[in-house]
Design a protein around this motif. Structure first.
Motif, PDB file in Angstrom:
ATOM      1  N   GLY A  64       0.800  -1.214   0.000  1.00 25.32           N
ATOM      2  CA  GLY A  64       0.000   0.000   0.000  1.00 25.32           C
ATOM      3  C   GLY A  64       0.834   1.265   0.000  1.00 25.32           C
ATOM      4  O   GLY A  64       2.064   1.224  -0.004  1.00 25.32           O
ATOM      5  N   PHE A  65       0.143   2.393   0.029  1.00 25.49           N
ATOM      6  CA  PHE A  65       0.804   3.693  -0.133  1.00 25.49           C
ATOM      7  C   PHE A  65       0.462   4.671   0.985  1.00 25.49           C
ATOM      8  O   PHE A  65       0.665   5.863   0.853  1.00 25.49           O
ATOM      9  CB  PHE A  65       0.416   4.289  -1.494  1.00 25.49           C
ATOM     10  N   HIS A  66      -0.067   4.145   2.089  1.00 26.34           N
ATOM     11  CA  HIS A  66      -0.362   4.961   3.272  1.00 26.34           C
ATOM     12  C   HIS A  66       0.789   4.741   4.255  1.00 26.34           C
ATOM     13  O   HIS A  66       0.973   3.645   4.782  1.00 26.34           O
ATOM     14  CB  HIS A  66      -1.706   4.527   3.881  1.00 26.34           C
ATOM     15  N   TYR A  67       1.585   5.793   4.473  1.00 23.51           N
ATOM     16  CA  TYR A  67       2.845   5.660   5.209  1.00 23.51           C
ATOM     17  C   TYR A  67       2.787   6.309   6.584  1.00 23.51           C
ATOM     18  O   TYR A  67       2.100   7.311   6.790  1.00 23.51           O
ATOM     19  CB  TYR A  67       3.989   6.289   4.401  1.00 23.51           C
ATOM     20  N   THR A  68       3.577   5.766   7.500  1.00 25.45           N
ATOM     21  CA  THR A  68       3.745   6.356   8.819  1.00 25.45           C
ATOM     22  C   THR A  68       4.730   7.520   8.722  1.00 25.45           C
ATOM     23  O   THR A  68       5.465   7.661   7.727  1.00 25.45           O
ATOM     24  CB  THR A  68       4.303   5.334   9.827  1.00 25.45           C
ATOM     25  N   TYR A  69       4.779   8.304   9.764  1.00 32.97           N
ATOM     26  CA  TYR A  69       5.730   9.413   9.827  1.00 32.97           C
ATOM     27  C   TYR A  69       7.159   8.910   9.625  1.00 32.97           C
ATOM     28  O   TYR A  69       7.928   9.495   8.855  1.00 32.97           O
ATOM     29  CB  TYR A  69       5.598  10.134  11.180  1.00 32.97           C
ATOM     30  N   ASP A  70       7.528   7.832  10.317  1.00 35.98           N
ATOM     31  CA  ASP A  70       8.894   7.302  10.216  1.00 35.98           C
ATOM     32  C   ASP A  70       9.215   6.826   8.803  1.00 35.98           C
ATOM     33  O   ASP A  70      10.332   7.023   8.314  1.00 35.98           O
ATOM     34  CB  ASP A  70       9.107   6.164  11.213  1.00 35.98           C
ATOM     35  N   GLU A  71       8.241   6.217   8.136  1.00 37.66           N
ATOM     36  CA  GLU A  71       8.478   5.778   6.761  1.00 37.66           C
ATOM     37  C   GLU A  71       8.695   6.966   5.834  1.00 37.66           C
ATOM     38  O   GLU A  71       9.555   6.923   4.942  1.00 37.66           O
ATOM     39  CB  GLU A  71       7.293   4.926   6.277  1.00 37.66           C
ATOM     40  N   VAL A  72       7.963   8.036   6.055  1.00 35.63           N
ATOM     41  CA  VAL A  72       8.148   9.244   5.246  1.00 35.63           C
ATOM     42  C   VAL A  72       9.548   9.829   5.492  1.00 35.63           C
ATOM     43  O   VAL A  72      10.219  10.268   4.550  1.00 35.63           O
ATOM     44  CB  VAL A  72       7.045  10.286   5.537  1.00 35.63           C
ATOM     45  N   VAL A  73      10.012   9.809   6.731  1.00 35.53           N
ATOM     46  CA  VAL A  73      11.366  10.304   7.039  1.00 35.53           C
ATOM     47  C   VAL A  73      12.408   9.490   6.292  1.00 35.53           C
ATOM     48  O   VAL A  73      13.348  10.046   5.702  1.00 35.53           O
ATOM     49  CB  VAL A  73      11.622  10.280   8.563  1.00 35.53           C
ATOM     50  N   VAL A  74      12.264   8.179   6.274  1.00 39.34           N
ATOM     51  CA  VAL A  74      13.218   7.319   5.552  1.00 39.34           C
ATOM     52  C   VAL A  74      13.199   7.648   4.059  1.00 39.34           C
ATOM     53  O   VAL A  74      14.256   7.785   3.427  1.00 39.34           O
ATOM     54  CB  VAL A  74      12.910   5.827   5.803  1.00 39.34           C
ATOM     55  N   MET A  75      12.016   7.797   3.486  1.00 44.50           N
ATOM     56  CA  MET A  75      11.922   8.112   2.054  1.00 44.50           C
ATOM     57  C   MET A  75      12.494   9.496   1.762  1.00 44.50           C
ATOM     58  O   MET A  75      13.178   9.692   0.749  1.00 44.50           O
ATOM     59  CB  MET A  75      10.470   7.985   1.580  1.00 44.50           C
ATOM     60  N   ARG A  76      12.240  10.449   2.656  1.00 44.55           N
ATOM     61  CA  ARG A  76      12.823  11.787   2.480  1.00 44.55           C
ATOM     62  C   ARG A  76      14.347  11.708   2.490  1.00 44.55           C
ATOM     63  O   ARG A  76      15.026  12.327   1.671  1.00 44.55           O
ATOM     64  CB  ARG A  76      12.350  12.711   3.610  1.00 44.55           C
ATOM     65  N   ASN A  77      14.900  10.916   3.402  1.00 47.72           N
ATOM     66  CA  ASN A  77      16.354  10.775   3.471  1.00 47.72           C
ATOM     67  C   ASN A  77      16.923  10.119   2.221  1.00 47.72           C
ATOM     68  O   ASN A  77      17.999  10.490   1.755  1.00 47.72           O
ATOM     69  CB  ASN A  77      16.751   9.996   4.723  1.00 47.72           C
ATOM     70  N   ASP A  78      16.199   9.144   1.666  1.00 46.31           N
ATOM     71  CA  ASP A  78      16.629   8.541   0.400  1.00 46.31           C
ATOM     72  C   ASP A  78      16.678   9.594  -0.698  1.00 46.31           C
ATOM     73  O   ASP A  78      17.641   9.663  -1.467  1.00 46.31           O
ATOM     74  CB  ASP A  78      15.673   7.410  -0.017  1.00 46.31           C
ATOM     75  N   ILE A  79      15.646  10.423  -0.784  1.00 41.83           N
ATOM     76  CA  ILE A  79      15.610  11.469  -1.807  1.00 41.83           C
ATOM     77  C   ILE A  79      16.780  12.422  -1.639  1.00 41.83           C
ATOM     78  O   ILE A  79      17.447  12.802  -2.611  1.00 41.83           O
ATOM     79  CB  ILE A  79      14.271  12.227  -1.774  1.00 41.83           C
ATOM     80  N   LEU A  80      17.061  12.830  -0.408  1.00 44.32           N
ATOM     81  CA  LEU A  80      18.192  13.735  -0.158  1.00 44.32           C
ATOM     82  C   LEU A  80      19.493  13.131  -0.658  1.00 44.32           C
ATOM     83  O   LEU A  80      20.328  13.826  -1.251  1.00 44.32           O
ATOM     84  CB  LEU A  80      18.285  14.057   1.333  1.00 44.32           C
ATOM     85  N   GLU A  81      19.675  11.837  -0.430  1.00 41.14           N
ATOM     86  CA  GLU A  81      20.897  11.166  -0.887  1.00 41.14           C
ATOM     87  C   GLU A  81      20.955  11.103  -2.410  1.00 41.14           C
ATOM     88  O   GLU A  81      21.998  11.355  -3.013  1.00 41.14           O
ATOM     89  CB  GLU A  81      20.966   9.752  -0.285  1.00 41.14           C
ATOM     90  N   PHE A  82      19.843  10.794  -3.062  1.00 39.47           N
ATOM     91  CA  PHE A  82      19.839  10.716  -4.527  1.00 39.47           C
ATOM     92  C   PHE A  82      19.997  12.090  -5.151  1.00 39.47           C
ATOM     93  O   PHE A  82      20.623  12.237  -6.195  1.00 39.47           O
ATOM     94  CB  PHE A  82      18.559  10.028  -5.024  1.00 39.47           C
ATOM     95  N   GLN A  83      19.465  13.103  -4.485  1.00 40.10           N
ATOM     96  CA  GLN A  83      19.669  14.457  -4.984  1.00 40.10           C
ATOM     97  C   GLN A  83      21.145  14.841  -4.901  1.00 40.10           C
ATOM     98  O   GLN A  83      21.691  15.450  -5.812  1.00 40.10           O
ATOM     99  CB  GLN A  83      18.800  15.446  -4.197  1.00 40.10           C
ATOM    100  N   ARG A  84      21.798  14.452  -3.805  1.00 40.22           N
ATOM    101  CA  ARG A  84      23.226  14.730  -3.639  1.00 40.22           C
ATOM    102  C   ARG A  84      24.048  14.063  -4.754  1.00 40.22           C
ATOM    103  O   ARG A  84      25.049  14.617  -5.218  1.00 40.22           O
ATOM    104  CB  ARG A  84      23.697  14.227  -2.274  1.00 40.22           C
ATOM    105  N   LEU A  85      23.600  12.893  -5.209  1.00 46.29           N
ATOM    106  CA  LEU A  85      24.294  12.180  -6.285  1.00 46.29           C
ATOM    107  C   LEU A  85      24.089  12.823  -7.653  1.00 46.29           C
ATOM    108  O   LEU A  85      24.791  12.499  -8.603  1.00 46.29           O
ATOM    109  CB  LEU A  85      23.822  10.721  -6.362  1.00 46.29           C
ATOM    110  N   GLY A  86      23.097  13.701  -7.766  1.00 46.68           N
ATOM    111  CA  GLY A  86      22.811  14.343  -9.046  1.00 46.68           C
ATOM    112  C   GLY A  86      21.798  13.601  -9.898  1.00 46.68           C
ATOM    113  O   GLY A  86      21.751  13.788 -11.121  1.00 46.68           O
ATOM    114  N   ILE A  87      20.968  12.764  -9.282  1.00 48.04           N
ATOM    115  CA  ILE A  87      19.949  12.024 -10.015  1.00 48.04           C
ATOM    116  C   ILE A  87      18.892  13.001 -10.521  1.00 48.04           C
ATOM    117  O   ILE A  87      18.495  13.935  -9.824  1.00 48.04           O
ATOM    118  CB  ILE A  87      19.322  10.941  -9.105  1.00 48.04           C
TER     119      ILE A  87
END
Length: 193
Positions: A64-87
């Motif tokens: 499913g696609f209904h996420y907890t606060y902690d899951e959103v934090v993990v996904m946000r951190n993944d995005i920050l890392e991929f942005q740093r890589l220049g994706i």
């Protein structure tokens, strides 16, 4: 029509690099609907095949696609890392329990993405009202929507895909996903996606 390939392995990325495609969506665990790949995998593809425009699926878990606060934090951190890589872009989606856009979760992910391209993934196929949701995604600055026309595969959703393209009217890209194969690509193309 632009073509994007879903890439779930290093070998798939190598094969994609030799094809006339516009971009790839990197993910893993396709049997679970796709999950976020490792930073190592994304980085290797980015540095090895830098000519490929890479977008990364951000989905912390299956089910499913209904996420907890902690899951959103993990996904946000993944995005920050991929942005740093220049994706170039990320493929995201989050819904409330009643199948509306989770604007709080999406806002957090969008802020992390800064200027990356945003694609809303196949959570779109579960929303209660796709026209209202499409308008909301346009207003939020999403570039495209990945959808099978609110069906389990594009074969069943062709008529709705065509309707979605008409309703979008160039305001957002509609990208067909879920069951696109060589034997149905002509039918998919005729929808205008």
């Amino acid at each position: 029509m632009e073509i994007e390939l879903c890439v779930a392995s290093l070998e798939a990325a190598r094969l994609a690099s030799n094809l006339p495609i516009q971009r790839i969506e990197t993910c893993v665990a396709l049997e679970q609907g796709g999950l976020t790949p490792t930073t190592g995998m994304v980085s290797w593809i980015h540095s090895t095949f830098h000519e490929l425009e890479q977008h990364v699926l951000i989905r912390q878990r299956a089910g499913g696609f209904h996420y907890t606060y902690d899951e959103v934090v993990v996904m946000r951190n993944d995005i920050l890392e991929f942005q740093r890589l220049g994706i170039k872009g990320v493929v995201i989606g989050a819904l409330t329990a009643d199948k509306q856009l989770d604007k709080d979760a999406l806002g957090a992910l969008q802020r992390a993405a800064v200027d990356m391209d945003l694609t809303f993934h196949r959570a779109f196929d579960e929303v209660a009202n796709w026209k209202t949701t499409m308008d909301q995604l346009i207003n939020m600055g999403f570039k495209r929507i990945l959808t099978s026309g609110q069906a389990t595969s594009v074969n069943e959703g062709l008529a709705t895909l065509e309707e979605m393209v008409g309703y979008a009217n160039g305001r957002i890209e509609i990208m067909a996903g879920g069951g696109v194969r060589s034997n149905n690509i002509q039918s998919v193309r005729q929808t205008g996606v």
